[in-house]
Write a protein that holds these residues in place. Structure first.
Motif, PDB file in Angstrom:
ATOM      1  N   GLY A  19       0.789  -1.227   0.000  1.00 53.80           N
ATOM      2  CA  GLY A  19       0.000   0.000   0.000  1.00 53.80           C
ATOM      3  C   GLY A  19       0.818   1.273   0.000  1.00 53.80           C
ATOM      4  O   GLY A  19       0.271   2.350  -0.192  1.00 53.80           O
ATOM      5  N   THR A  20       2.124   1.202   0.246  1.00 57.35           N
ATOM      6  CA  THR A  20       2.946   2.408   0.264  1.00 57.35           C
ATOM      7  C   THR A  20       3.835   2.514  -0.969  1.00 57.35           C
ATOM      8  O   THR A  20       4.326   3.581  -1.283  1.00 57.35           O
ATOM      9  CB  THR A  20       3.832   2.461   1.518  1.00 57.35           C
ATOM     10  OG1 THR A  20       4.696   1.322   1.513  1.00 57.35           O
ATOM     11  CG2 THR A  20       3.000   2.470   2.784  1.00 57.35           C
ATOM     12  N   ASN A  21       4.067   1.413  -1.647  1.00 59.74           N
ATOM     13  CA  ASN A  21       4.855   1.398  -2.878  1.00 59.74           C
ATOM     14  C   ASN A  21       3.964   0.954  -4.030  1.00 59.74           C
ATOM     15  O   ASN A  21       2.903   0.387  -3.822  1.00 59.74           O
ATOM     16  CB  ASN A  21       6.013   0.393  -2.768  1.00 59.74           C
ATOM     17  CG  ASN A  21       7.051   0.826  -1.770  1.00 59.74           C
ATOM     18  OD1 ASN A  21       7.330   2.004  -1.617  1.00 59.74           O
ATOM     19  ND2 ASN A  21       7.627  -0.140  -1.075  1.00 59.74           N
ATOM     20  N   TYR A  22       4.435   1.201  -5.229  1.00 63.17           N
ATOM     21  CA  TYR A  22       3.746   0.637  -6.379  1.00 63.17           C
ATOM     22  C   TYR A  22       3.962  -0.867  -6.346  1.00 63.17           C
ATOM     23  O   TYR A  22       5.027  -1.347  -5.961  1.00 63.17           O
ATOM     24  CB  TYR A  22       4.291   1.237  -7.675  1.00 63.17           C
ATOM     25  CG  TYR A  22       3.933   2.691  -7.811  1.00 63.17           C
ATOM     26  CD1 TYR A  22       2.674   3.074  -8.272  1.00 63.17           C
ATOM     27  CD2 TYR A  22       4.833   3.689  -7.457  1.00 63.17           C
ATOM     28  CE1 TYR A  22       2.333   4.415  -8.375  1.00 63.17           C
ATOM     29  CE2 TYR A  22       4.501   5.027  -7.553  1.00 63.17           C
ATOM     30  CZ  TYR A  22       3.250   5.384  -8.008  1.00 63.17           C
ATOM     31  OH  TYR A  22       2.908   6.699  -8.108  1.00 63.17           O
ATOM     32  N   ASP A  23       2.942  -1.606  -6.741  1.00 66.25           N
ATOM     33  CA  ASP A  23       3.069  -3.062  -6.713  1.00 66.25           C
ATOM     34  C   ASP A  23       3.947  -3.538  -7.864  1.00 66.25           C
ATOM     35  O   ASP A  23       4.298  -2.773  -8.758  1.00 66.25           O
ATOM     36  CB  ASP A  23       1.692  -3.731  -6.726  1.00 66.25           C
ATOM     37  CG  ASP A  23       0.873  -3.367  -7.951  1.00 66.25           C
ATOM     38  OD1 ASP A  23       1.360  -3.578  -9.079  1.00 66.25           O
ATOM     39  OD2 ASP A  23      -0.261  -2.884  -7.784  1.00 66.25           O
ATOM     40  N   ASN A  24       4.323  -4.796  -7.809  1.00 71.32           N
ATOM     41  CA  ASN A  24       5.257  -5.343  -8.798  1.00 71.32           C
ATOM     42  C   ASN A  24       4.710  -5.296 -10.223  1.00 71.32           C
ATOM     43  O   ASN A  24       5.475  -5.147 -11.171  1.00 71.32           O
ATOM     44  CB  ASN A  24       5.652  -6.771  -8.423  1.00 71.32           C
ATOM     45  CG  ASN A  24       6.579  -6.803  -7.227  1.00 71.32           C
ATOM     46  OD1 ASN A  24       7.281  -5.843  -6.943  1.00 71.32           O
ATOM     47  ND2 ASN A  24       6.574  -7.906  -6.502  1.00 71.32           N
ATOM     48  N   VAL A  25       3.397  -5.413 -10.376  1.00 68.80           N
ATOM     49  CA  VAL A  25       2.805  -5.328 -11.721  1.00 68.80           C
ATOM     50  C   VAL A  25       2.978  -3.910 -12.262  1.00 68.80           C
ATOM     51  O   VAL A  25       3.415  -3.718 -13.402  1.00 68.80           O
ATOM     52  CB  VAL A  25       1.321  -5.751 -11.705  1.00 68.80           C
ATOM     53  CG1 VAL A  25       0.662  -5.504 -13.050  1.00 68.80           C
ATOM     54  CG2 VAL A  25       1.192  -7.215 -11.294  1.00 68.80           C
ATOM     55  N   ALA A  26       2.651  -2.909 -11.452  1.00 64.66           N
ATOM     56  CA  ALA A  26       2.796  -1.512 -11.886  1.00 64.66           C
ATOM     57  C   ALA A  26       4.256  -1.183 -12.195  1.00 64.66           C
ATOM     58  O   ALA A  26       4.553  -0.500 -13.187  1.00 64.66           O
ATOM     59  CB  ALA A  26       2.258  -0.568 -10.810  1.00 64.66           C
ATOM     60  N   VAL A  27       5.165  -1.687 -11.368  1.00 66.32           N
ATOM     61  CA  VAL A  27       6.595  -1.453 -11.591  1.00 66.32           C
ATOM     62  C   VAL A  27       7.038  -2.096 -12.901  1.00 66.32           C
ATOM     63  O   VAL A  27       7.735  -1.467 -13.715  1.00 66.32           O
ATOM     64  CB  VAL A  27       7.427  -1.974 -10.394  1.00 66.32           C
ATOM     65  CG1 VAL A  27       8.918  -1.961 -10.710  1.00 66.32           C
ATOM     66  CG2 VAL A  27       7.136  -1.154  -9.146  1.00 66.32           C
ATOM     67  N   ALA A  28       6.630  -3.340 -13.132  1.00 69.21           N
ATOM     68  CA  ALA A  28       7.012  -4.034 -14.373  1.00 69.21           C
ATOM     69  C   ALA A  28       6.466  -3.311 -15.603  1.00 69.21           C
ATOM     70  O   ALA A  28       7.177  -3.147 -16.604  1.00 69.21           O
ATOM     71  CB  ALA A  28       6.521  -5.477 -14.337  1.00 69.21           C
TER      72      ALA A  28
END
Length: 193
Positions: A19-28
């Motif tokens: 909830g505080t970082n972008y998730d791995n899907v968004a990062v990818a």
């Protein structure tokens, strides 16, 4: 702050986000966008340096990457619109407005770039290449002078995207090294438990 449903929480957990970082899907999807933008730009700026067979391969790869980039941008938007995938901004005031404006500008330019690429290719009565497959034209042929103008606009927008993307990256580095905040860190791949 909005209440999260169990579905929202479950999709965040499945994506590896607290909830505080972008998730791995968004990062990818972010880094796939960056790679495809710069790879396509490099292909377009250098294919005239090569003989016909290599140039044609580079043009075909450019189109394939363009189709892939269009799909990645659509996936990013859909992923972002799914409830529970929004991350609060760390910035405030004019910096927040500039950040949001830059992101909206990049999305708009990427959308325009994709539309122009498909339009002038299909407007020539030719299929859009996608790794050896042809995506048949969805529009009729358009006059050659207009196709030339669309191609030139496609090139100018490509330059604008790359310049803004470089400024975007420099701003992230400024946040990281000068302001020492988490703006860049939130978009880096991380291992999550």
């Amino acid at each position: 702050m909005t209440d999260q449903t169990s579905f929202d929480t479950a999709t965040r957990i499945a994506a590896g986000d607290d909830g505080t970082n972008y998730d791995n899907v968004a990062v990818a999807l972010h880094w796939a966008t960056a790679f495809l933008v710069f790879a396509n730009f490099a292909l377009a700026e250098t294919w005239d340096w090569f003989a016909k067979p290599a140039k044609e391969l580079m043009e075909g790869t450019h189109m394939s990457f363009g189709v892939l980039l269009t799909a990645v941008i659509l996936a990013r938007l859909v992923w972002r619109w799914i409830p529970g995938h929004q991350v609060p901004s760390l910035e405030a005031g004019w910096v927040k407005l500039a950040s949001k404006g830059t992101h909206y500008l990049l999305y708009g330019l990427l959308a325009a770039e994709a539309v122009l690429g498909f339009t002038f290719r299909w407007g020539a009565g030719r299929p859009m290449e996608f790794f050896g497959l042809g995506i048949p034209p969805l529009i009729g042929e358009i006059a050659r002078p207009l196709r030339g103008e669309l191609r030139e606009l496609h090139e100018w927008i490509g330059w604008a995207i790359v310049i803004i993307a470089v400024l975007h990256a420099l701003a992230a580095l400024y946040h990281h090294y000068v302001l020492r905040d988490r703006v860049l860190q939130r978009m880096l791949p991380t291992r999550r438990l």
